[in-house]
Design a protein around this motif. Structure first.
Motif, PDB file in Angstrom:
ATOM      1  N   LEU A 125       0.762  -1.241   0.390  1.00  0.00           N
ATOM      2  CA  LEU A 125      -0.017   0.165   0.071  1.00  0.00           C
ATOM      3  C   LEU A 125       0.586   2.212  -0.154  1.00  0.00           C
ATOM      4  N   PHE A 126       2.030   0.646   0.132  1.00  0.00           N
ATOM      5  CA  PHE A 126       3.417   2.699  -0.106  1.00  0.00           C
ATOM      6  C   PHE A 126       4.479   1.592   0.002  1.00  0.00           C
ATOM      7  N   ILE A 127       4.752   3.300  -1.032  1.00  0.00           N
ATOM      8  CA  ILE A 127       6.267   3.437  -1.456  1.00  0.00           C
ATOM      9  C   ILE A 127       6.944   3.941  -1.189  1.00  0.00           C
ATOM     10  N   GLN A 128       8.209   3.699  -1.706  1.00  0.00           N
ATOM     11  CA  GLN A 128       9.223   3.830  -0.797  1.00  0.00           C
ATOM     12  C   GLN A 128       9.854   4.111   0.097  1.00  0.00           C
ATOM     13  N   SER A 129       9.667   5.436  -0.231  1.00  0.00           N
ATOM     14  CA  SER A 129       9.607   7.014   1.147  1.00  0.00           C
ATOM     15  C   SER A 129       8.853   6.541   2.160  1.00  0.00           C
ATOM     16  N   SER A 130       7.464   6.120   1.892  1.00  0.00           N
ATOM     17  CA  SER A 130       6.394   5.564   3.292  1.00  0.00           C
ATOM     18  C   SER A 130       6.671   4.272   4.393  1.00  0.00           C
ATOM     19  N   ARG A 131       7.658   3.004   3.881  1.00  0.00           N
ATOM     20  CA  ARG A 131       6.978   2.197   3.585  1.00  0.00           C
ATOM     21  C   ARG A 131       7.360   1.723   4.787  1.00  0.00           C
ATOM     22  N   PRO A 132       9.022   2.338   5.671  1.00  0.00           N
ATOM     23  CA  PRO A 132       9.556   2.509   6.866  1.00  0.00           C
ATOM     24  C   PRO A 132       8.808   2.096   7.497  1.00  0.00           C
ATOM     25  N   ALA A 133       7.666   3.386   7.585  1.00  0.00           N
ATOM     26  CA  ALA A 133       7.710   4.408   8.324  1.00  0.00           C
ATOM     27  C   ALA A 133       5.825   3.724   8.780  1.00  0.00           C
ATOM     28  N   ALA A 134       5.564   3.540   7.779  1.00  0.00           N
ATOM     29  CA  ALA A 134       4.334   1.898   7.858  1.00  0.00           C
ATOM     30  C   ALA A 134       4.529   1.119   8.483  1.00  0.00           C
ATOM     31  N   TYR A 135       5.586   0.104   8.581  1.00  0.00           N
ATOM     32  CA  TYR A 135       5.619  -0.428   9.317  1.00  0.00           C
ATOM     33  C   TYR A 135       5.493  -0.556  10.988  1.00  0.00           C
ATOM     34  N   MET A 136       6.533   0.375  10.823  1.00  0.00           N
ATOM     35  CA  MET A 136       6.774   0.914  12.567  1.00  0.00           C
ATOM     36  C   MET A 136       5.418   1.254  12.916  1.00  0.00           C
ATOM     37  N   ILE A 137       4.530   2.182  12.520  1.00  0.00           N
ATOM     38  CA  ILE A 137       2.969   2.694  12.920  1.00  0.00           C
ATOM     39  C   ILE A 137       2.535   1.101  13.291  1.00  0.00           C
ATOM     40  N   GLY A 138       2.596  -0.282  11.727  1.00  0.00           N
ATOM     41  CA  GLY A 138       1.697  -1.172  11.384  1.00  0.00           C
ATOM     42  C   GLY A 138       2.006  -1.931  13.082  1.00  0.00           C
ATOM     43  N   GLY A 139       3.836  -2.453  13.291  1.00  0.00           N
ATOM     44  CA  GLY A 139       3.862  -3.042  14.179  1.00  0.00           C
ATOM     45  C   GLY A 139       3.687  -2.242  15.580  1.00  0.00           C
ATOM     46  N   ALA A 140       3.331  -0.921  15.201  1.00  0.00           N
ATOM     47  CA  ALA A 140       3.718  -0.700  16.927  1.00  0.00           C
ATOM     48  C   ALA A 140       1.870  -0.953  17.663  1.00  0.00           C
ATOM     49  N   ILE A 141       0.575  -0.882  16.766  1.00  0.00           N
ATOM     50  CA  ILE A 141      -0.721  -0.807  16.934  1.00  0.00           C
ATOM     51  C   ILE A 141      -0.389  -2.150  16.820  1.00  0.00           C
ATOM     52  N   SER A 142       0.028  -3.153  16.380  1.00  0.00           N
ATOM     53  CA  SER A 142       0.249  -4.941  16.553  1.00  0.00           C
ATOM     54  C   SER A 142       0.856  -5.405  17.861  1.00  0.00           C
TER      55      SER A 142
END
Length: 467
Positions: free
Chosen positions: A386-403
């Motif tokens: 769902l995310f391009i290169q510049s946003s992908r690591p941050a998206a995983y950090m948010i998703g991981g934290a919520i998980s």
């Protein structure tokens, strides 16, 4: 490509599944160790309430470590590279294994707590960086199947932990310190095998600007005759980013261009953790007893639940690039809704007829199969897409934290939910699964065989309106 999935998975999500699983087997032995250590140190017996508190800390601090790991995993992936972050992560796992292994001979239960915290950090980093790497090295037509490697190794870790934790192997009183420290072996395996594989080509070109290394990596992964198509795709994404640097997690919350992608990740991640899968495992032992299975045989029957998850992860990996993400994840949630209804009725009338416990037992396995077929595996896959290169690591950090926060919260609140609602707790999970399925149906487009830029354009209709 297949070997890269194995090399990344063995020290990545495998560690998460393995360390979630192995802590259950030595529970009584650790209780005894805490009592004996406290008595020898303070010359008085350990208060039962304090014993419960210490055990809760040992069990739950893994989640706190996982949260910390998720929060630093994305930054490590940006600074060290995807491969570099995974390599460094193994050092944390080895240190954690040493501390947990020497806690018993030294009589320091504090080392057990620190070790569990560190292995939680390792798991949090692994579950964040591994799908990031796999999603970036995979070609479009294989991206779903390769990304499912995260789920396959996670469920494989759970099953392996259940097997190794049997009392005939390392689950006995003598060997439990070895059981807890055995997570160093997957770490050593990754340190041996992962250096043979290249860094993520997308990271090399877009983040580092190293075109030569990117081409070499693509040739290794896709072959000297097939890499050009992937190179063009990466070049297009690089051009679209126009030098944009990797974003911080808080920047995503104010970026209108990823608003609905971020909402989707939050809903899917919370939906996965709060879907009722924890309730299934809580009720499994009770249902197996009601079906007439003796207490000493229940650990072997429980292996069937781990095998079910592993089997469905493999099945989902085969189907995902043929059937598509939407059909599998929506179907998985709807099937879980169905089995929640069946379980509510069967648990209500558990003692009325002799055959009802077998309906409950069948429903347990069916619920796990449904979870693994959709929500269990595809959630991480979609986060990468769902995310391009510049946003992908941050998206995983948010998703991981919520998980991890959801995982910790459900662990704290779940006993109260079960005690208050009994079998009717599945009605709560029924509503949750139905709502998440409806959200996915309305919001998420099919991402199969689409580039990251094409998926971004699909979401632009939601983020900026139809025009």
């Amino acid at each position: 490509l297949f070997l890269s999935v194995c090399a990344v998975g063995i020290g990545g999500t495998f560690q998460y599944g393995y360390n979630v699983s192995i802590i259950n087997a030595p529970t009584q032995h650790i209780h005894r160790f805490l009592n004996e250590t406290w008595t020898s140190r303070y010359h008085k017996k350990l208060n039962p309430d304090l014993l419960t508190f210490l055990w809760s800390v040992i069990a739950s601090i893994f989640s706190l470590g996982g949260l910390c790991g998720a929060l630093i995993g994305g930054s490590m992936a940006i600074r060290l590279g995807r491969k570099g972050a995974l390599m460094m992560n193994n050092i944390i796992a080895i240190l954690a294994s040493i501390l947990m292994g020497i806690s018993f001979p030294t009589g320091l239960f504090e080392l057990l707590i620190v070790g569990r915290f560190l292995i939680g950090i390792n798991s949090g980093i692994g579950i964040c960086v591994q799908p990031l790497y796999l999603g970036e090295v995979a070609p479009k037509h294989l991206r779903g199947g390769m990304a499912m490697g995260s789920s396959i190794f996670l469920t494989g870790g759970i099953l392996t932990g259940q097997i190794i934790g049997l009392r005939e192997l390392l689950g006995g009183e003598t060997y439990w310190p070895l059981l807890l420290s055995s997570s160093c072996f997957p770490a050593f395996a990754q340190l041996i095998f992962l250096p043979w594989f290249p860094e993520s080509p997308r990271y090399l070109l877009i983040d580092r600007g190293d075109e030569l290394s990117c081409v070499e990596a693509l040739k290794r992964f896709h072959g000297p005759l097939q890499y050009q198509r992937e190179m063009e795709d990466i070049q297009q994404e690089r051009f679209a980013l126009d030098g944009e640097k990797s974003k911080k997690p808080w920047q995503l919350f104010t970026d209108r261009g990823v608003r609905w992608q971020l909402i989707t990740v939050i809903v899917m991640t919370m939906g996965q953790q709060l879907s009722g899968i924890n309730a299934i495992y809580f009720y499994a032992t009770y249902i197996f007893k009601q079906a007439g299975i003796s207490a000493d045989k229940i650990p072997y029957v429980t292996l069937g639940t781990g095998a079910c998850e592993c089997l469905t992860a493999l099945t989902c990996g085969v189907l995902i690039d043929c059937v598509g993400r939407r059909h599998l994840i929506i179907g998985g949630y709807l099937l879980m809704t169905l089995w929640s209804v069946v379980l509510t009725f069967s648990l209500t009338y558990q003692e009325l007829y002799s055959w009802v416990p077998y309906v409950s037992m069948t429903s347990i396995f069916a619920f796990i199969l449904s979870f693994g077929l959709g929500p269990g595996g595809i959630t991480n896959t979609l986060t990468a897409e769902l995310f391009i290169q510049s946003s992908r690591p941050a998206a995983y950090m948010i998703g991981g934290a919520i998980s991890w926060i959801s995982f910790f919260t459900i662990g704290m609140l779940f006993p109260f939910i079960v005690n208050g609602l009994k079998q009717y707790c599945f009605l709560v999970f029924l509503v949750e699964c139905t709502l998440v399925a409806a959200f996915i149906f309305v919001v998420i487009p099919e991402t199969k065989n689409k580039s990251f830029l094409e998926i971004k354009k699909e979401f632009n209709k939601l983020n900026f309106g139809r025009n």
